[in-house]
Design an enzyme around this catalytic site. Structure first.
Site, short mmCIF file in Angstrom:
data_model
loop_
_atom_site.label_atom_id
_atom_site.label_comp_id
_atom_site.label_asym_id
_atom_site.label_seq_id
_atom_site.Cartn_x
_atom_site.Cartn_y
_atom_site.Cartn_z
N LYS A 74 2.52 -2.32 20.60
CA LYS A 74 1.41 -1.99 20.03
C LYS A 74 -0.02 -1.77 20.61
O LYS A 74 -0.74 -0.89 20.25
CB LYS A 74 1.26 -3.03 18.74
CG LYS A 74 -0.12 -3.20 17.80
CD LYS A 74 -0.78 -4.25 18.13
CE LYS A 74 -2.19 -4.00 17.30
NZ LYS A 74 -3.33 -5.07 17.72
N CYS A 84 -4.00 -6.73 0.11
CA CYS A 84 -2.36 -7.00 0.35
C CYS A 84 -2.28 -8.17 1.27
O CYS A 84 -1.85 -8.01 2.61
CB CYS A 84 -1.53 -5.73 0.72
SG CYS A 84 0.00 -5.70 0.56
N CYS A 124 -2.83 -8.23 -6.15
CA CYS A 124 -2.10 -7.12 -6.90
C CYS A 124 -2.86 -6.48 -7.92
O CYS A 124 -3.06 -5.48 -8.34
CB CYS A 124 -0.73 -7.60 -7.09
SG CYS A 124 0.43 -7.65 -5.98
N CYS A 171 3.70 0.33 -6.11
CA CYS A 171 4.26 -0.74 -5.25
C CYS A 171 5.49 -1.37 -5.95
O CYS A 171 5.43 -1.94 -6.99
CB CYS A 171 3.41 -1.58 -5.04
SG CYS A 171 3.97 -2.77 -3.90
#
Length: 343
Positions: free
Chosen positions: A230, A298, A305, A314
């Protein structure tokens, strides 16, 4: 007269026959010889043509038996972490449904200020450096410090290194600059002792092998102490302006699995899965978007949500169950609230 004329004609015919027999002794003499024909030549040419066609037909069938080699090359490309190979494979893999709408919705929710990643905070200090070589080294230092550290802490640590003139490979490799000095300047970043040791090693490698610059390839960056996939992809993007892969941290890994875009237990597996179908022009932006989205909406625990604009797309929306720690914390708070209300 008649007899003499007949004798003359017979003599001339006999002389002509003898001259022809001298030219072709193996063949009888003829008065009007015809050119010799060889019909077998035509038959011979046709047979050769048929044989050539048959051989050519066999040669055309050979590549069909070798087609599985392309699949082996694709697998090898993915195993060796080569984005070019994964890009070639992505044309054959369909992306999940509504992924374009999901990214559009996240873009509307997340502002540029909230969508920054840790390394972008250190870019503010990096932009004050004039030398491109030293700016790239500062990007590498910022990425090393950002691991498991808040962006504000990372920015302050990079700023202190800059103020003390240690944000270059030449300065950091000096003998008088020991690990303890670097530790004091970068504290309280996470694992600051280990990172100080890695910074000294990285500075020595960059100075000896790259003339004070940083490696320009993904493979060479991954050889540096403390640099993972990463981090290497992010440095390639910010330092060299080369997008060779997707930067997948804990936020990107968590959200992509919640959206069922991938099914992976590790960030590296998530990266490989995304690169199979996600267009390359989205490889850089998706990290910035999902990091901001993961911090504000999230979240790891109790995702919000109810305020998410893409919750209807989702498959994991409203299905996150509270952890034992969150339930126990709620139970401890209730008596306190009840006690205050009764007073």
């Amino acid at each position: 007269m008649k007899l003499s004329s007949l004798m003359t004609r017979a003599g001339s015919s006999l002389q002509l026959s003898r001259s022809l027999s001298k030219q072709n002794p193996s063949e009888p003499a003829t008065l009007n010889p015809e050119p010799k024909q060889k019909p077998e030549v035509h038959v011979f040419v046709k047979k050769r043509t048929l044989q050539t066609n048959k051989a050519g037909a066999k040669e055309k069938e050979i590549p069909k038996k070798e087609e599985p080699c392309d699949l082996l090359n694709d697998i090898e490309d993915i195993a060796n972490k080569k984005p070019k190979g994964s890009q070639r494979k992505s044309s054959k893999v369909k992306g999940p449904p509504n992924w374009v709408d999901v990214l559009k919705g996240i873009r509307k929710m997340i502002s540029p200020a909230n969508a920054s990643v840790n390394i972008l905070e250190s870019e503010r200090a990096r932009n004050t450096i004039e030398s491109p070589r030293e700016r790239r080294f500062a990007t590498l230092v910022g990425s090393l410090l950002s691991s498991q550290t808040k962006e504000e802490v990372t920015h302050n640590a990079v700023q202190r290194l800059l103020e003390n003139g240690l944000l270059s490979a030449e300065a950091m490799d000096q003998q008088e600059v020991d690990e303890e000095t670097i530790q004091k300047l970068i504290y309280p970043v996470g694992f600051y002792k280990r990172k100080a040791s890695n910074l000294k090693k990285v500075a020595r490698i960059c100075l000896k092998q790259y003339g004070g610059d940083i490696p320009s390839t993904l493979e060479e960056l991954l050889l540096l102490p403390g640099v993972g996939p990463k981090m290497a992809h992010l440095v390639m993007q910010l330092g060299w302006n080369k997008v060779e892969g997707i930067c997948v941290d804990t936020h990107v890994h968590r959200i992509c699995n919640r959206l069922k875009w991938v099914d992976s237990s590790s960030p590296e597996g998530t990266r490989v899965g995304l690169e199979l179908w996600l267009p390359k022009e989205e490889w850089f932006a998706i990290n910035i978007l999902l990091v901001g989205f993961g911090r504000n909406v999230c979240t790891p625990l109790r995702p919000r949500c109810e305020i998410c604009r893409v919750n209807h797309l989702c498959p994991s929306a409203f299905k996150e169950t509270p952890t034992k720690s969150s339930l126990s914390s709620r139970r401890t708070k209730k008596p306190t609230i009840a006690t205050l209300a009764s007073k």
